[in-house]
Write a protein that holds these residues in place. Structure first.
Motif, mmCIF file in Angstrom:
data_model
loop_
_atom_site.group_PDB
_atom_site.id
_atom_site.type_symbol
_atom_site.label_atom_id
_atom_site.label_comp_id
_atom_site.label_asym_id
_atom_site.label_seq_id
_atom_site.Cartn_x
_atom_site.Cartn_y
_atom_site.Cartn_z
ATOM 1 N N MET A 29 -8.219 -2.296 -9.720
ATOM 2 C CA MET A 29 -9.509 -2.280 -9.014
ATOM 3 C C MET A 29 -9.890 -3.691 -8.585
ATOM 4 S SD MET A 29 -13.217 -1.002 -10.339
ATOM 5 C CE MET A 29 -12.577 0.288 -11.394
ATOM 6 N N LEU A 30 -10.499 -3.749 -7.418
ATOM 7 C CA LEU A 30 -10.976 -5.027 -6.900
ATOM 8 C C LEU A 30 -12.023 -5.603 -7.872
ATOM 9 C CD1 LEU A 30 -10.158 -6.127 -4.104
ATOM 10 C CD2 LEU A 30 -12.314 -5.244 -3.235
ATOM 11 N N PRO A 31 -11.898 -6.917 -8.206
ATOM 12 C CA PRO A 31 -12.905 -7.474 -9.144
ATOM 13 C C PRO A 31 -14.334 -7.299 -8.626
ATOM 14 C CG PRO A 31 -11.123 -9.037 -8.756
ATOM 15 C CD PRO A 31 -10.901 -7.904 -7.805
ATOM 16 N N ASP A 32 -14.510 -7.382 -7.289
ATOM 17 C CA ASP A 32 -15.854 -7.189 -6.718
ATOM 18 C C ASP A 32 -16.368 -5.780 -7.015
ATOM 19 O OD1 ASP A 32 -15.849 -9.688 -5.737
ATOM 20 O OD2 ASP A 32 -15.343 -9.114 -3.661
ATOM 21 N N ILE A 33 -15.460 -4.810 -6.899
ATOM 22 C CA ILE A 33 -15.838 -3.416 -7.170
ATOM 23 C C ILE A 33 -16.158 -3.250 -8.658
ATOM 24 C CG2 ILE A 33 -15.089 -1.008 -7.070
ATOM 25 C CD1 ILE A 33 -15.537 -2.155 -4.327
ATOM 26 N N GLN A 34 -15.356 -3.914 -9.482
ATOM 27 C CA GLN A 34 -15.602 -3.867 -10.931
ATOM 28 C C GLN A 34 -17.029 -4.353 -11.223
ATOM 29 O OE1 GLN A 34 -13.842 -2.611 -13.563
ATOM 30 N NE2 GLN A 34 -15.751 -3.113 -14.645
ATOM 31 N N ARG A 35 -17.440 -5.429 -10.529
ATOM 32 C CA ARG A 35 -18.793 -5.961 -10.722
ATOM 33 C C ARG A 35 -19.843 -4.967 -10.222
ATOM 34 N NH1 ARG A 35 -16.412 -10.686 -8.767
ATOM 35 N NH2 ARG A 35 -15.382 -11.498 -10.614
ATOM 36 N N LEU A 36 -19.506 -4.300 -9.108
ATOM 37 C CA LEU A 36 -20.433 -3.292 -8.581
ATOM 38 C C LEU A 36 -20.617 -2.137 -9.570
ATOM 39 C CD1 LEU A 36 -19.922 -2.659 -4.761
ATOM 40 C CD2 LEU A 36 -21.720 -3.930 -5.921
ATOM 41 N N VAL A 37 -19.498 -1.784 -10.222
ATOM 42 C CA VAL A 37 -19.575 -0.712 -11.227
ATOM 43 C C VAL A 37 -20.539 -1.129 -12.345
ATOM 44 C CG1 VAL A 37 -18.277 0.555 -12.997
ATOM 45 C CG2 VAL A 37 -17.296 0.252 -10.715
ATOM 46 N N LEU A 73 -22.933 -3.357 -11.995
ATOM 47 C CA LEU A 73 -24.260 -3.417 -11.388
ATOM 48 C C LEU A 73 -24.878 -2.019 -11.316
ATOM 49 C CD1 LEU A 73 -26.327 -5.271 -9.984
ATOM 50 C CD2 LEU A 73 -25.186 -4.746 -7.823
ATOM 51 N N GLN A 74 -24.018 -1.061 -10.927
ATOM 52 C CA GLN A 74 -24.491 0.328 -10.836
ATOM 53 C C GLN A 74 -24.991 0.825 -12.192
ATOM 54 O OE1 GLN A 74 -23.978 3.233 -7.982
ATOM 55 N NE2 GLN A 74 -25.796 2.981 -9.210
ATOM 56 N N ALA A 75 -24.234 0.514 -13.243
ATOM 57 C CA ALA A 75 -24.632 0.941 -14.588
ATOM 58 C C ALA A 75 -25.972 0.311 -14.962
ATOM 59 C CB ALA A 75 -23.546 0.580 -15.595
ATOM 60 N N ALA A 76 -26.118 -0.995 -14.656
ATOM 61 C CA ALA A 76 -27.372 -1.691 -14.977
ATOM 62 C C ALA A 76 -28.520 -1.095 -14.166
ATOM 63 C CB ALA A 76 -27.233 -3.183 -14.680
ATOM 64 N N VAL A 134 -21.415 -10.926 -6.802
ATOM 65 C CA VAL A 134 -21.048 -9.937 -5.785
ATOM 66 C C VAL A 134 -21.253 -10.552 -4.398
ATOM 67 C CG1 VAL A 134 -21.527 -7.617 -4.880
ATOM 68 C CG2 VAL A 134 -21.823 -8.088 -7.330
ATOM 69 N N PRO A 135 -20.219 -10.473 -3.511
ATOM 70 C CA PRO A 135 -20.393 -11.006 -2.148
ATOM 71 C C PRO A 135 -21.606 -10.361 -1.470
ATOM 72 C CG PRO A 135 -18.123 -10.345 -2.530
ATOM 73 C CD PRO A 135 -18.890 -9.898 -3.723
ATOM 74 N N GLU A 136 -22.294 -11.159 -0.674
ATOM 75 C CA GLU A 136 -23.581 -10.728 -0.110
ATOM 76 C C GLU A 136 -23.487 -9.456 0.748
ATOM 77 O OE1 GLU A 136 -27.277 -12.924 2.098
ATOM 78 O OE2 GLU A 136 -25.741 -14.141 1.104
ATOM 79 N N THR A 137 -22.464 -9.405 1.625
ATOM 80 C CA THR A 137 -22.346 -8.226 2.498
ATOM 81 C C THR A 137 -22.086 -6.963 1.680
ATOM 82 O OG1 THR A 137 -20.044 -8.836 2.834
ATOM 83 C CG2 THR A 137 -21.572 -9.351 4.615
ATOM 84 N N LEU A 138 -21.279 -7.105 0.630
ATOM 85 C CA LEU A 138 -20.980 -5.962 -0.233
ATOM 86 C C LEU A 138 -22.254 -5.514 -0.952
ATOM 87 C CD1 LEU A 138 -18.766 -4.108 -1.288
ATOM 88 C CD2 LEU A 138 -18.327 -5.763 -3.116
ATOM 89 N N LEU A 139 -23.037 -6.503 -1.385
ATOM 90 C CA LEU A 139 -24.298 -6.202 -2.075
ATOM 91 C C LEU A 139 -25.252 -5.461 -1.136
ATOM 92 C CD1 LEU A 139 -25.784 -6.632 -4.782
ATOM 93 C CD2 LEU A 139 -26.824 -8.656 -3.755
ATOM 94 N N HIS A 140 -25.283 -5.892 0.130
ATOM 95 C CA HIS A 140 -26.146 -5.226 1.103
ATOM 96 C C HIS A 140 -25.728 -3.775 1.318
ATOM 97 C CE1 HIS A 140 -27.730 -9.193 2.974
ATOM 98 N NE2 HIS A 140 -28.428 -8.804 1.924
#
Ligand SMILES: [Zn+2]
Length: 262
Positions: free
Chosen positions: A1-9, A11-14, A171-177
């Protein structure tokens, strides 16, 4: 898994925990208001019973006066009837006596009725006072419990918010948006795990090519579910655990039907 996606996961949990905590926090004022309303209602019960009692006592006084008034009239007519000279006058007075006695009897009935009702209202006032004491005791306990819950929830929210603040900068800004835009449209859930060959949240089948890409350790592309637009991710599970419930870092399924996805 992409580390960015891992962070999103993460973030989603939080975010889901935050949403749950905030939901409970926002429900508290209504619960507190319901407690206060129970106390107000119990006080109103006393006021209503007391009003009825007061009215009943006033009526009682009035009917007591009525009884005395008609009694006095009957007495006067009776006294006069001994002094009249003509038969007509005597008959007329007899008629007045009968009328006065009838009125007196009716006033006595009303008086008795009010006395009985008054006792009932006294009982109601006492019962309402006992009920209020009970309601106030319960309300004190509930207020304490709800206030403690509020303090604990606020504390939890602060903790989760700072947790979130630690994840966000990574998390990269565009991904966060994208994440935030999808979350707004999808009940706060912007990510969907691919399970088997479908989106775990809307049930849409994912093409084998996308599943293959998502499973690659060096996957750099971002894939979204074609139906619910959520950002897809894939968690490798040992074959034995494939059917086991999701681990703690995976967002729970949103309570929504696949049919509602567009
Ligand atoms: Zn989907």
């Amino acid at each position: 898994m992409l580390p960015d996606i891992q962070r999103l996961v993460e973030l989603q949990a939080a975010d889901l925990r935050l949403a749950e905590l905030r939901g409970r926090l926002n429900a508290l004022p209504e619960q507190l208001a319901a407690v206060e309303k129970r106390v107000t209602d119990a006080r109103q019960q006393i006021a209503t019973a007391k009003d009825a009692l007061t009215t009943s006592l006033k009526d009682r006084k009035k009917y007591e006066i009525d009884v005395d008034t008609w009694k006095e009239k009957a007495r006067k007519y009776r006294a006069q009837s001994f002094e009249v000279k003509t038969n007509e006058a005597y008959k007329a007075l007899q008629h007045e006596i009968e009328h006065s006695e009838k009125q007196m009897a009716e006033a006595e009935d009303r008086l008795l009725e009010r006395m009985v009702a008054g006792e009932e209202y006294e009982r109601q006032v006492k019962a309402a006072e006992r009920a209020l004491a009970e309601v106030e005791r319960a309300a004190d306990a509930e207020r304490q419990k709800l206030n403690a819950e509020q303090t604990a929830l606020r504390h939890d929210v602060e903790g989760r918010e700072s947790e979130r603040q630690q994840i966000v900068p990574a998390v990269p800004e565009t991904l966060l948006h994208s994440y935030e835009a999808i979350a707004r449209r999808r009940h706060g859930v912007a990510l969907a795990e691919v399970r088997g060959e479908s989106c775990a949240l809307c049930g849409m089948l994912i093409t084998p090519h996308v599943v293959q890409e998502l499973r690659r350790a060096d996957c750099t592309e971002l894939f979204q579910c074609e139906t619910c637009t959520r950002i897809l991710y894939y968690v490798e599970r040992p074959a034995a655990a494939a059917a086991a419930p999701a681990s703690a870092d995976v967002p729970p399924r949103a309570a929504e039907a696949p049919a509602g996805e567009g």
